[in-house]
Design an enzyme around this catalytic site. Sequence first.
Site, short mmCIF file in Angstrom:
data_model
loop_
_atom_site.label_atom_id
_atom_site.label_comp_id
_atom_site.label_asym_id
_atom_site.label_seq_id
_atom_site.Cartn_x
_atom_site.Cartn_y
_atom_site.Cartn_z
N LYS A 138 61.62 68.73 45.81
CA LYS A 138 62.01 69.90 45.02
C LYS A 138 61.01 70.02 43.87
O LYS A 138 61.10 69.33 42.86
CB LYS A 138 63.44 69.73 44.50
CG LYS A 138 64.09 71.02 44.01
CD LYS A 138 63.49 71.48 42.70
CE LYS A 138 64.06 72.81 42.23
NZ LYS A 138 63.38 73.25 40.97
N GLY A 181 60.42 64.29 34.59
CA GLY A 181 60.77 65.44 33.77
C GLY A 181 61.39 65.00 32.46
O GLY A 181 61.20 63.87 32.00
N SER A 182 62.16 65.88 31.88
CA SER A 182 62.70 65.63 30.54
C SER A 182 63.84 64.61 30.59
O SER A 182 64.54 64.46 31.59
CB SER A 182 63.22 66.93 29.93
OG SER A 182 64.41 67.34 30.58
N THR A 183 64.03 63.94 29.47
CA THR A 183 65.12 62.97 29.36
C THR A 183 66.47 63.66 29.49
O THR A 183 67.39 63.11 30.11
CB THR A 183 65.02 62.23 28.01
OG1 THR A 183 63.80 61.46 28.01
CG2 THR A 183 66.19 61.30 27.80
N GLY A 213 67.07 64.20 33.07
CA GLY A 213 67.21 62.89 33.68
C GLY A 213 68.60 62.30 33.48
O GLY A 213 69.16 61.66 34.39
N GLU A 249 60.98 58.91 35.60
CA GLU A 249 59.92 58.95 34.60
C GLU A 249 60.24 60.10 33.67
O GLU A 249 60.09 61.28 34.04
CB GLU A 249 58.54 59.15 35.24
CG GLU A 249 57.42 59.05 34.22
CD GLU A 249 56.20 59.87 34.59
OE1 GLU A 249 55.60 60.47 33.66
OE2 GLU A 249 55.86 59.93 35.77
N CYS A 303 53.37 63.36 29.25
CA CYS A 303 54.36 62.49 28.60
C CYS A 303 53.73 61.22 28.07
O CYS A 303 54.31 60.53 27.24
CB CYS A 303 55.48 62.16 29.57
SG CYS A 303 54.89 61.46 31.13
N GLU A 317 60.09 64.94 21.53
CA GLU A 317 58.93 65.25 22.35
C GLU A 317 58.64 66.75 22.29
O GLU A 317 59.49 67.57 22.64
CB GLU A 317 59.15 64.82 23.80
CG GLU A 317 57.93 65.02 24.67
CD GLU A 317 58.13 64.54 26.10
OE1 GLU A 317 57.19 63.97 26.67
OE2 GLU A 317 59.24 64.74 26.64
#
Length: 486
Positions: free
Chosen positions: A184, A237-239, A242, A259, A293, A391
């Site tokens: 995806k 991707g972003s925390t 995640g 990650e 990142c 971030e």
Amino acid sequence: MTSYEEKLFIGGEWVEPHGGHYEILNPATETVVGLAPEASRDQVYEAAAAAREAFATWSRTRPEERAAVLDRAADLIQRDFAPYAELARAETGATTATARGMQVAVGVSRFRRYAKGALEPVEAAVVPQVNEAGPMGKAGVFGAMTIRQPVGVVTCITSYNNPWANAAGKVAPALAMGNTVVVKPAPQDPLSVLRMARALEEVGAPRGVVNVVTGSAPAVGEAAVDSPDVDMVSFTGSTAVGRRIAEVCGRGMKRQLMELGGKGAAVVFDDADLGAAVLGIGTTFSFYSGQICTAPTRVLAQRAVYEELIARLAAYIGHLPVGDPAAPGTVVGPVISAAHRDRVESYVELGRKEGARVVAGAERPPLDRGFYVAPTLLADCTNDMRVVREEIFGPVVVVVPFSDEEEAVALANDSEYGLLDYVWSGDVARAFRVARRLRAGGVGVNTVARNMEAPFGGFKMSGVGRDVGSYALHAYGETQSIVWPG
């Protein structure tokens, strides 16, 4: 580049999407690159079911067969390198050099690496154990071995900042281990990943081994995670996203490789080679407009060199041409979208309000079209500022002063992130001593370069698990033990 219309790749067939198509914009020109398919939930579930059906056969293929497919894919991508790089540049906004050298070329190298990885031994011996007689049986010497088995169906959710390298870094090791995949891609630039699927189809990947579903709606990604046919989710991707994925995976005990975000600390001591430090930190401004990142975005400078380092960073910004990524000499291209440009700019304004000193940047480049952000340097920052703690994912560097080694370590570790940190010092012993104390998955000592066999992943909110090199093969495998009496 002429825009075109893509389809979904499900079970070895190119399928019309139930939700129609949506436009993929070139971040530099705001023109349409192509039309990406909008999958329905049912189509995502069909893709996962196709992967489940294909797993039974693919997981039992000889490693040499899997290696051959990955090697042929690398050959084909290399053959069509130029058009693939042009597409990557168009849909990501990366400069020509980045699209060629860090996107498509890295994609090729990762297929090559995991063609070899498919041939790595999956068995390992365990030291025999002498057992006394007891409730579990007679006395004896018991041998044991471990075997890495494929996990099953892996959903690979890729990031927008590097569709070729990131997708290849998931798909290639997963296939090498005998898994099947549902990919995806990020909604902003899925066309490159669909080209990758066409390459794998052309080189003979069996039906259902690779499936690609795309969409701009959150429901597509949600279905790729919650499908009962999915055994593992690999996400970059972003925390924030995640966390939500991890919650769903937790309910089904699905394996995870995450990650996530980063806010890399770059600790610069007063005996450092400031020229080298500036070049390393400057990658934040110049490489893909800070949309990485791993960038050293949070500079911690010892007070004796604080002002000189700021002056050198400001001078470095002055030599970074900003503009059309297709133009020769451009170093800083656009960010991925108008929404992300606005987000980065809002952080710069927030930093100003929080009391940071704007040394360079902070004004939108005078370009008629495109989603451009000026490389920006914020000084006199403190660790409680949001621009230091969160971030930004853009060409923005914040600088915080420190007095001594203890304060440097405390400031660096005072973050919810822990992906990659950096230390610059002329005292190698001190640099390694500090590196060992940093709560980060990786530390660069006097460099921002990476060893592509070293494990990659984060501490804290920067992720779960490790990949790259042989570590990726372990990440996409389950460890089984077999014990027998000697």
